[in-house]
Write a protein that holds these residues in place. Sequence first.
Motif, PDB file in Angstrom:
ATOM      1  N   VAL A  41      54.582  26.485  -6.896  1.00 24.51           N
ATOM      2  CA  VAL A  41      54.137  25.082  -6.996  1.00 24.51           C
ATOM      3  C   VAL A  41      55.047  24.015  -8.425  1.00 24.51           C
ATOM      4  O   VAL A  41      55.765  23.128  -8.275  1.00 24.51           O
ATOM      5  CB  VAL A  41      53.478  24.484  -6.753  1.00 24.51           C
ATOM      6  CG1 VAL A  41      52.667  23.239  -7.063  1.00 24.51           C
ATOM      7  CG2 VAL A  41      52.662  24.860  -5.420  1.00 24.51           C
ATOM      8  N   GLN A  42      54.551  25.035  -9.732  1.00 19.88           N
ATOM      9  CA  GLN A  42      55.060  24.902 -10.335  1.00 19.88           C
ATOM     10  C   GLN A  42      56.321  24.650 -11.159  1.00 19.88           C
ATOM     11  O   GLN A  42      57.067  23.670 -11.113  1.00 19.88           O
ATOM     12  CB  GLN A  42      54.020  25.060 -11.888  1.00 19.88           C
ATOM     13  CG  GLN A  42      53.238  24.711 -12.310  1.00 19.88           C
ATOM     14  CD  GLN A  42      52.349  25.693 -13.169  1.00 19.88           C
ATOM     15  OE1 GLN A  42      52.454  26.717 -13.792  1.00 19.88           O
ATOM     16  NE2 GLN A  42      51.159  25.271 -13.825  1.00 19.88           N
ATOM     17  N   SER A  43      57.618  25.384 -10.807  1.00 18.14           N
ATOM     18  CA  SER A  43      58.096  25.416 -10.953  1.00 18.14           C
ATOM     19  C   SER A  43      59.418  24.113  -9.486  1.00 18.14           C
ATOM     20  O   SER A  43      60.203  23.800 -10.252  1.00 18.14           O
ATOM     21  CB  SER A  43      58.806  26.926 -10.814  1.00 18.14           C
ATOM     22  OG  SER A  43      58.951  26.950  -9.412  1.00 18.14           O
ATOM     23  N   PHE A  44      58.431  24.266  -8.371  1.00 20.48           N
ATOM     24  CA  PHE A  44      59.519  23.904  -7.411  1.00 20.48           C
ATOM     25  C   PHE A  44      59.459  21.923  -8.269  1.00 20.48           C
ATOM     26  O   PHE A  44      60.210  21.619  -8.054  1.00 20.48           O
ATOM     27  CB  PHE A  44      58.597  23.389  -6.430  1.00 20.48           C
ATOM     28  CG  PHE A  44      58.640  22.872  -5.115  1.00 20.48           C
ATOM     29  CD1 PHE A  44      60.078  22.849  -4.203  1.00 20.48           C
ATOM     30  CD2 PHE A  44      58.079  20.952  -5.068  1.00 20.48           C
ATOM     31  CE1 PHE A  44      60.748  21.139  -3.893  1.00 20.48           C
ATOM     32  CE2 PHE A  44      58.030  20.014  -4.383  1.00 20.48           C
ATOM     33  CZ  PHE A  44      59.735  20.612  -3.833  1.00 20.48           C
ATOM     34  N   MET A  45      58.181  21.357  -8.801  1.00 20.56           N
ATOM     35  CA  MET A  45      57.640  20.186  -9.604  1.00 20.56           C
ATOM     36  C   MET A  45      58.853  20.118 -10.601  1.00 20.56           C
ATOM     37  O   MET A  45      59.378  18.935 -10.303  1.00 20.56           O
ATOM     38  CB  MET A  45      56.315  20.383  -9.545  1.00 20.56           C
ATOM     39  CG  MET A  45      55.745  19.690  -8.313  1.00 20.56           C
ATOM     40  SD  MET A  45      53.489  19.735  -8.963  1.00 20.56           S
ATOM     41  CE  MET A  45      53.432  18.553  -9.950  1.00 20.56           C
ATOM     42  N   GLU A  46      58.956  21.046 -11.365  1.00 25.60           N
ATOM     43  CA  GLU A  46      59.800  20.969 -12.644  1.00 25.60           C
ATOM     44  C   GLU A  46      60.770  21.227 -11.536  1.00 25.60           C
ATOM     45  O   GLU A  46      62.475  19.756 -12.553  1.00 25.60           O
ATOM     46  CB  GLU A  46      59.809  22.046 -13.268  1.00 25.60           C
ATOM     47  CG  GLU A  46      58.433  21.955 -14.392  1.00 25.60           C
ATOM     48  CD  GLU A  46      58.533  23.191 -14.905  1.00 25.60           C
ATOM     49  OE1 GLU A  46      59.128  24.405 -15.143  1.00 25.60           O
ATOM     50  OE2 GLU A  46      57.900  23.410 -15.749  1.00 25.60           O
ATOM     51  N   ASP A  47      61.814  21.135 -10.892  1.00 26.61           N
ATOM     52  CA  ASP A  47      63.241  21.410 -10.113  1.00 26.61           C
ATOM     53  C   ASP A  47      63.511  20.103  -9.676  1.00 26.61           C
ATOM     54  O   ASP A  47      64.371  19.585  -9.675  1.00 26.61           O
ATOM     55  CB  ASP A  47      62.998  22.581  -9.103  1.00 26.61           C
ATOM     56  CG  ASP A  47      62.903  24.055  -9.872  1.00 26.61           C
ATOM     57  OD1 ASP A  47      63.467  24.069 -10.945  1.00 26.61           O
ATOM     58  OD2 ASP A  47      63.266  25.034  -9.484  1.00 26.61           O
ATOM     59  N   GLU A  48      62.091  19.466  -9.018  1.00 22.27           N
ATOM     60  CA  GLU A  48      62.776  18.030  -7.951  1.00 22.27           C
ATOM     61  C   GLU A  48      62.175  17.009  -8.952  1.00 22.27           C
ATOM     62  O   GLU A  48      61.959  15.823  -8.840  1.00 22.27           O
ATOM     63  CB  GLU A  48      61.435  18.252  -6.432  1.00 22.27           C
ATOM     64  CG  GLU A  48      62.462  19.263  -5.812  1.00 22.27           C
ATOM     65  CD  GLU A  48      63.810  19.198  -5.569  1.00 22.27           C
ATOM     66  OE1 GLU A  48      64.374  18.259  -5.420  1.00 22.27           O
ATOM     67  OE2 GLU A  48      64.585  20.282  -5.237  1.00 22.27           O
ATOM     68  N   ASN A  49      61.648  17.199  -9.768  1.00 21.38           N
ATOM     69  CA  ASN A  49      61.044  16.167 -11.525  1.00 21.38           C
ATOM     70  C   ASN A  49      60.317  15.106 -11.072  1.00 21.38           C
ATOM     71  O   ASN A  49      59.814  14.088 -10.464  1.00 21.38           O
ATOM     72  CB  ASN A  49      62.012  15.116 -11.931  1.00 21.38           C
ATOM     73  CG  ASN A  49      63.265  15.865 -12.452  1.00 21.38           C
ATOM     74  OD1 ASN A  49      62.888  16.932 -12.813  1.00 21.38           O
ATOM     75  ND2 ASN A  49      64.905  15.292 -11.695  1.00 21.38           N
ATOM     76  N   ILE A  50      59.054  16.442 -10.315  1.00 20.48           N
ATOM     77  CA  ILE A  50      58.100  15.514  -9.023  1.00 20.48           C
ATOM     78  C   ILE A  50      56.812  15.389 -10.270  1.00 20.48           C
ATOM     79  O   ILE A  50      56.439  16.336 -11.176  1.00 20.48           O
ATOM     80  CB  ILE A  50      57.855  16.175  -8.069  1.00 20.48           C
ATOM     81  CG1 ILE A  50      58.781  15.868  -7.171  1.00 20.48           C
ATOM     82  CG2 ILE A  50      56.419  15.281  -7.530  1.00 20.48           C
ATOM     83  CD1 ILE A  50      58.150  17.043  -5.943  1.00 20.48           C
TER      84      ILE A  50
END
Length: 137
Positions: A41-50
């Motif tokens: 989830v952390q990597s997803f949030m970083e990749d998508e700038n959430i």
Amino acid sequence: MKYKTETILTAIGILLFGILFAGSILLYGNLEGSPDTLELVQSFMEDENIDEFSEQQLISYIGYLFIYLSVVSFVWIISGALAIFLFKKEDKGKTAGILLIVTAVLGTLSTIGLGIFSGILYLIAGVMALTRSRSIS
């Protein structure tokens, strides 16, 4: 038993909705407290700038999605079982066909497309039941 093919197709659809149900339950059980989930989830949030949500909030939302999928897939399993029960009563084939067609459409839409194969099987069985009911009557 004159609705044998429809019963078999409905049973396979029930099995596929059952797989969705079991998968949702298993994924929900493994979601909370897993360090791999938090890292993903952390990597997803970083990749998508959430930055509107925290990691825990996003994990909670995903958990709610799995609960939702398990509940609606269980409802469609029960609906398919009811259709099989109606097929066993020889004079209720048309009712079972209508139930299967409605369940196919709602099941596919409510599972966000994940129940498409079950929906297709339910739809085929429902149409077969309706056309068979008309030709016999």
